[in-house]
Design an enzyme around this catalytic site. Structure first.
Site, PDB file in Angstrom:
ATOM      1  N   ASN A  22       0.841  -1.213   0.000  1.00  0.00           N
ATOM      2  CA  ASN A  22       0.000   0.000   0.000  1.00  0.00           C
ATOM      3  C   ASN A  22       0.865   1.248   0.000  1.00  0.00           C
ATOM      4  OD1 ASN A  22      -3.049  -0.427   0.202  1.00  0.00           O
ATOM      5  ND2 ASN A  22      -2.240  -1.995   1.584  1.00  0.00           N
ATOM      6  N   LEU A 102      -1.851   2.462  18.732  1.00  0.00           N
ATOM      7  CA  LEU A 102      -1.385   3.827  18.979  1.00  0.00           C
ATOM      8  C   LEU A 102      -1.861   4.308  20.343  1.00  0.00           C
ATOM      9  CD1 LEU A 102      -2.229   5.354  15.487  1.00  0.00           C
ATOM     10  CD2 LEU A 102      -0.083   4.313  16.244  1.00  0.00           C
ATOM     11  N   HIS A 118      -7.871  -0.409   6.307  1.00  0.00           N
ATOM     12  CA  HIS A 118      -8.190  -1.646   7.023  1.00  0.00           C
ATOM     13  C   HIS A 118      -8.836  -2.613   6.034  1.00  0.00           C
ATOM     14  CE1 HIS A 118      -9.133  -4.194  10.404  1.00  0.00           C
ATOM     15  NE2 HIS A 118     -10.342  -4.343   9.906  1.00  0.00           N
ATOM     16  N   GLU A 151      -9.305   7.153  18.608  1.00  0.00           N
ATOM     17  CA  GLU A 151      -8.729   6.313  19.663  1.00  0.00           C
ATOM     18  C   GLU A 151      -9.208   4.868  19.637  1.00  0.00           C
ATOM     19  OE1 GLU A 151      -8.304   7.976  23.609  1.00  0.00           O
ATOM     20  OE2 GLU A 151      -8.130   9.969  22.694  1.00  0.00           O
ATOM     21  N   GLY A 152     -10.439   4.623  19.214  1.00  0.00           N
ATOM     22  CA  GLY A 152     -10.910   3.240  19.129  1.00  0.00           C
ATOM     23  C   GLY A 152     -10.288   2.563  17.911  1.00  0.00           C
ATOM     24  N   VAL A 153      -9.827   1.337  18.076  1.00  0.00           N
ATOM     25  CA  VAL A 153      -9.130   0.642  16.977  1.00  0.00           C
ATOM     26  C   VAL A 153     -10.091   0.423  15.794  1.00  0.00           C
ATOM     27  CG1 VAL A 153      -7.969  -1.502  16.315  1.00  0.00           C
ATOM     28  CG2 VAL A 153      -7.543  -0.478  18.552  1.00  0.00           C
ATOM     29  N   ASP A 154      -9.713   0.892  14.624  1.00  0.00           N
ATOM     30  CA  ASP A 154     -10.489   0.729  13.382  1.00  0.00           C
ATOM     31  C   ASP A 154     -11.896   1.312  13.497  1.00  0.00           C
ATOM     32  OD1 ASP A 154      -8.278  -0.680  12.349  1.00  0.00           O
ATOM     33  OD2 ASP A 154      -9.011  -2.562  13.166  1.00  0.00           O
TER      34      ASP A 154
HETATM   35  C1  GRF Z   1      -3.137  -4.314   4.338  1.00  0.00           C
HETATM   36  O1  GRF Z   1      -3.996  -5.395   4.139  1.00  0.00           O
HETATM   37  C2  GRF Z   1      -3.842  -3.229   5.093  1.00  0.00           C
HETATM   38  O2  GRF Z   1      -5.201  -3.153   4.828  1.00  0.00           O
HETATM   39  C3  GRF Z   1      -3.604  -3.617   6.523  1.00  0.00           C
HETATM   40  O3  GRF Z   1      -2.296  -4.149   6.540  1.00  0.00           O
HETATM   41  C4  GRF Z   1      -1.977  -4.672   5.268  1.00  0.00           C
HETATM   42  C5  GRF Z   1      -0.699  -4.050   4.828  1.00  0.00           C
HETATM   43  O4  GRF Z   1      -0.211  -4.645   3.668  1.00  0.00           O
HETATM   44  N1  GRF Z   1      -3.784  -2.490   7.411  1.00  0.00           N
HETATM   45  P1  GRF Z   1       0.969  -3.984   2.845  1.00  0.00           P
HETATM   46  O5  GRF Z   1       2.181  -3.915   3.759  1.00  0.00           O
HETATM   47  O6  GRF Z   1       0.541  -2.659   2.373  1.00  0.00           O
HETATM   48  O7  GRF Z   1       1.187  -4.959   1.718  1.00  0.00           O
END
Ligand code: GRF
Length: 203
Positions: A22, A102, A118, A151-154
Site C-alpha cells: 500500500n 497507537l 483496514h 482512539e478506538g481501533v479501526d
Molecule cells: C493491508 O492489508 C492493510 O489493509 C492492513 O495491513 C496490510 C498491509 O499490507 N492495514 P501492505 O504492507 O501494504 O502490503
C-alpha cells in the site's frame, strides 16, 4: 497569460511494519505531477522490512524506529517518531500495515490528520484475521476501508470503501490478494481527496 502558482503538495508520512505494498501505491500516486500530496518519509517499527527498500527505490527517505528498545512505553516510541515527522514538516500520517496500537497521545496530536487502511468493510471486522472472519460468516462480499484514525481501533469515520466479491473456494489468502488489489486503488485516491478537502478548508 497569467500563471497560477501551483499549490504545494501536502507532505505525507507513511508508517509501516512490513511489505509496504500500500505504501508503494501511495508513493507512486503522490509522484504524479498533479497529485495533491507527496510521500516525504516512510517509517517502520521493524528493521529490514521489504517496504523500506521499496521506499528507497522510489527515492523516498525510509527510516526505522524499532519499538523493542522502548519496552512497554509505547508513547516514548511514538515521541521519537513524532519528532522525526515534525522535523520534516509532515502534515498528514498514512498508516499502511503499521502493526502497533497507537496511544491516545499520538492520536490526539494528529487528530484529523491521520488515516489508515483496514482490510474489511468497516464497521464489520475490526482487528485481525478479517478475511477468514468474512469467509466464516458466509459473506458474499469483502473489501477495504480507508478511515480517519481515532482512539478506538479501526473505529474512525470512513473516508472511502472498495468492495470485492467473495468467490466459491476462496480462502483467506486468495481473498486477501483480491482485496489488496482493491486497496492499492482505493488508498491513493482516498488520500488525495482527503488532503484536497483539507486544503480547501484552510484560509
Ligand atoms: C493491508 O492489508 C492493510 O489493509 C492492513 O495491513 C496490510 C498491509 O499490507 N492495514 P501492505 O504492507 O501494504 O502490503
Amino acid at each position: 497569460m497569467p500563471t497560477e502558482t501551483a499549490k504545494p503538495k501536502t507532505r505525507v508520512a507513511v508508517l509501516i511494519s512490513g511489505s509496504g505494498t500500500n505504501m508503494a501505491s501511495l508513493i507512486a500516486a503522490g509522484q504524479a505531477a498533479d497529485a495533491p500530496y507527496e510521500v516525504v518519509v516512510v517509517i517502520s517499527n521493524v528493521a529490514d522490512v521489504a517496504g523500506l527498500e521499496k521506499a528507497r527505490a522510489a527515492g523516498v527517505e525510509a527510516l526505522t524506529v524499532e519499538h523493542k528498545p522502548f519496552g512497554k512505553d509505547r508513547e516514548a516510541h511514538e515521541r521519537v517518531i513524532d519528532a522525526l515527522l515534525v522535523e520534516r514538516n509532515v502534515e498528514v500520517i498514512a498508516l499502511a500495515g503499521y502493526m502497533r496500537l497507537l496511544t491516545p497521545w499520538l492520536v490526539q496530536k494528529w487528530a484529523g490528520r491521520m488515516v489508515n487502511i483496514h482490510p474489511s468493510l468497516l464497521p464489520l471486522y475490526p482487528g485481525l484475521n478479517t478475511h477468514a472472519r468474512a469467509i466464516e460468516a458466509g459473506d458474499a462480499e469483502a473489501g477495504c476501508t480507508v478511515h480517519v484514525v481515532t482512539e478506538g481501533v479501526d473505529e474512525g469515520p470512513a473516508l472511502g470503501q472498495a468492495r470485492v466479491a467473495i468467490l466459491p473456494g476462496d480462502d483467506a489468502d486468495t481473498l486477501a490478494e483480491r482485496v489488496k488489489a482493491a486497496e492499492h486503488a482505493l488508498y491513493p485516491q482516498t488520500l488525495a481527496a482527503f488532503v484536497a478537502r483539507q486544503g480547501q478548508a484552510q484560509p
